[in-house]
Design a protein around this motif. Structure first.
Motif, PDB file in Angstrom:
ATOM      1  N   GLY A 101      42.864  -4.410  19.343  1.00  0.00           N
ATOM      2  CA  GLY A 101      41.881  -4.877  18.382  1.00  0.00           C
ATOM      3  C   GLY A 101      40.534  -5.116  19.031  1.00  0.00           C
ATOM      4  O   GLY A 101      40.279  -4.697  20.168  1.00  0.00           O
ATOM      5  N   TYR A 131      37.445  -5.016   7.765  1.00  0.00           N
ATOM      6  CA  TYR A 131      38.738  -4.348   7.589  1.00  0.00           C
ATOM      7  C   TYR A 131      39.239  -4.509   6.149  1.00  0.00           C
ATOM      8  O   TYR A 131      39.643  -3.544   5.497  1.00  0.00           O
ATOM      9  CB  TYR A 131      39.777  -4.934   8.548  1.00  0.00           C
ATOM     10  N   ALA A 140      40.286   1.282  13.191  1.00  0.00           N
ATOM     11  CA  ALA A 140      41.303   0.473  12.514  1.00  0.00           C
ATOM     12  C   ALA A 140      41.918   1.232  11.350  1.00  0.00           C
ATOM     13  O   ALA A 140      43.128   1.138  11.092  1.00  0.00           O
ATOM     14  CB  ALA A 140      40.682  -0.837  12.030  1.00  0.00           C
ATOM     15  N   GLU A 193      48.518 -11.118  14.515  1.00  0.00           N
ATOM     16  CA  GLU A 193      47.182 -10.872  15.054  1.00  0.00           C
ATOM     17  C   GLU A 193      46.872 -11.940  16.100  1.00  0.00           C
ATOM     18  O   GLU A 193      46.091 -12.862  15.866  1.00  0.00           O
ATOM     19  CB  GLU A 193      46.135 -10.874  13.939  1.00  0.00           C
ATOM     20  N   VAL A 240      43.227  -9.829  19.153  1.00  0.00           N
ATOM     21  CA  VAL A 240      41.811 -10.189  19.196  1.00  0.00           C
ATOM     22  C   VAL A 240      41.507 -10.645  20.617  1.00  0.00           C
ATOM     23  O   VAL A 240      42.109 -11.602  21.109  1.00  0.00           O
ATOM     24  CB  VAL A 240      41.482 -11.325  18.205  1.00  0.00           C
ATOM     25  N   ARG A 262      47.993  -6.272  16.083  1.00  0.00           N
ATOM     26  CA  ARG A 262      46.629  -5.941  16.507  1.00  0.00           C
ATOM     27  C   ARG A 262      46.003  -7.211  17.064  1.00  0.00           C
ATOM     28  O   ARG A 262      45.881  -8.219  16.370  1.00  0.00           O
ATOM     29  CB  ARG A 262      45.800  -5.421  15.323  1.00  0.00           C
TER      30      ARG A 262
END
Length: 468
Positions: free
Chosen positions: A30, A100, A45, A111, A68, A66
């Protein structure tokens, strides 16, 4: 049919065989939340959103992670006294999330933020040191490096030899044994914020970029998982280093490596460092989100995508052809589709998607089906037209373009319910007119109009549509 995907490591198409057919596992790198997303980030993405949707169509369950990256040199550099690094990271993370969501990219199953997995990163570094593949810097700086020459397979993802590689520039080279060695842990520096450091066996500091993804992938998907994805620009050094450190630690790691092509401007990679980027927020402020999604998906995910004004115009025209067909079906066709066919995509569409996610070819099947459906309506072949409609519905949902079905009047179940109510009122209006009860007929007409529904009388009967 067999799903085949291009594996960067193998440099070839491979049959996709998941470790667990009941749960396909994916990890996608990500954003590093240093500044707002440009349209290239969104295209990346979207590429893996399309893959995820097709995997869900084929296998059912997909666990999609994904990350961060919320602690990094660039995040610290862009922080200010009025906006500390952690506040900047959170704000930019929200901008990515909004971009997104704006074009219908599904939220990940998990995430994780890098700062929430520091213990797992330190554990992985300790394993690498114990196995002889990493070493603390002898200068007492607190840095820890991966020893690339200790791992014979280093370079296998991008098919490079160590001697041909540039020196790693992710940390001060003074404590390295080899210029290509890369940082696993970075000792704290006097000019960095005190709250951007964590205690460790090697001294206070923070993780290197590459170790973050290895640790988070293992934490959320296990030591071995199906697919690792990311942009083409991440192959080296990021993904090469991930592969090396994870496998050197004894983990199977990713079975397939997939990379999306980049968005270009006049043939040059779109990037913040080059200053030739277009912010996603600016595009979404000017264009319909479905148009943006279609335009970004129209090229094969591995190809470069050079965007221009004509890209958006062509996408808008293509979507218009689909939505016009949907509206025609709902306005003109009596009856309802065969419910047993709902969700069933044409074989040609499935074959295109199974061929390394061939979205351009799949879109061609979609438009062929729209043309077939329109021809069927013109020829009053209602069953054929409904069949085309059901297939179009299934295809646009797989592609994440299901807003077309909503703008055309809701999904199939909603349409059937509303149609039953409106048809009852149309019948009552027709009976009132037959009885010459013009007041009653006008009241029914006005009630239908007040609900935002337009009636169209023709020799074949009265059809309805929703205004706008």
């Amino acid at each position: 049919m067999t799903l085949r995907l291009y594996d960067t490591r193998a440099q070839d198409l491979r049959d996709f065989v998941p470790l667990d057919p009941g749960n396909v596992t994916m990890y996608v790198c990500g954003p590093t939340v240093q500044s707002g997303p440009h349209i290239g980030h969104v295209r990346a993405a979207l590429s893996f959103d399309l893959l995820r949707r097709w995997l869900a169509q084929r296998y059912g369950r997909v666990t999609f992670v994904r990350n961060v990256t919320d602690i990094d040199d660039k995040v610290l550099t862009n922080a200010t006294e009025s906006e500390p690094w952690w506040a900047l990271a959170y704000r930019i993370e929200q901008e990515f999330t909004a971009a997104y969501a704006g074009i219908g990219i599904l939220p990940p199953t998990y995430e994780p933020r890098a700062t929430a997995s520091i213990p797992q990163m330190q554990e992985l570094i300790s394993v690498l040191i114990d196995r002889g593949h990493a070493y603390p810097a002898a200068d007492g700086s607190g840095d820890v490096y991966f020893d690339v020459r200790s791992w014979a397979a280093y370079g296998s993802l991008t098919h490079q030899s160590v001697d041909a590689m540039e020196a790693a520039e992710d940390a001060d080279p003074r404590g390295k044994r080899t210029p290509q060695d890369f940082a696993l842990w970075k000792g704290s520096k006097p000019d960095e914020p005190a709250d951007a450091t964590w205690a460790s066996p090697w001294g206070a500091g923070r993780p290197g970029w590459h170790i973050e993804c290895s640790a988070m992938a293992k934490r959320y998907l296990g030591a071995e998982f199906d697919i690792h994805g990311g942009g083409l620009d991440l192959r080296f050094p990021h993904h090469e280093n991930e592969l090396a450190q994870s496998t050197a630690a004894g983990d199977g790691f990713a079975q397939y490596w997939m990379h999306n092509g980049l968005v270009t401007v006049n043939g040059q990679k779109m990037s913040k460092s080059l200053g030739n980027f277009t912010l996603a927020a600016d595009v979404l402020a000017l264009r319909d989100p479905l148009v943006v999604r279609y335009a970004l998906a129209a090229a094969h995910y591995r190809s470069s995508l050079d965007l221009s004004e004509s890209s958006w115009d062509e996408a808008e025209a293509a979507l218009g052809r689909i939505s016009t067909f949907v509206a025609r079906v709902r306005r003109s066709l009596p009856g309802a589709p065969d419910e047993s066919r709902i969700g069933e995509v044409p074989d040609a569409f499935a074959a295109a998607m199974d061929d390394d996610l061939g979205v351009p070819q799949a879109l061609a099947v979609l438009h062929d089906t729209v043309r077939r459906g329109n021809a069927a309506i013109d020829a009053a072949e209602n069953d054929e037209a409904w069949d085309a409609f059901v297939q179009v519905d299934a295809m646009v949902r797989v592609l994440g373009l299901d807003g077309l079905m909503v703008s055309g009047g809701g999904d199939l179940a909603e349409h059937r319910t509303l149609d039953a109510l409106v048809q009852t009122m149309i019948a009552q209006r027709a009976q009132a007119r037959a009885d010459k009860d013009w007041a009653a007929a006008d009241r029914i007409r006005d009630a239908i109009a007040a609900a935002g529904i337009t009636l169209e009388d023709s020799p074949a009967g009265t059809h309805w549509s929703i205004d706008g």
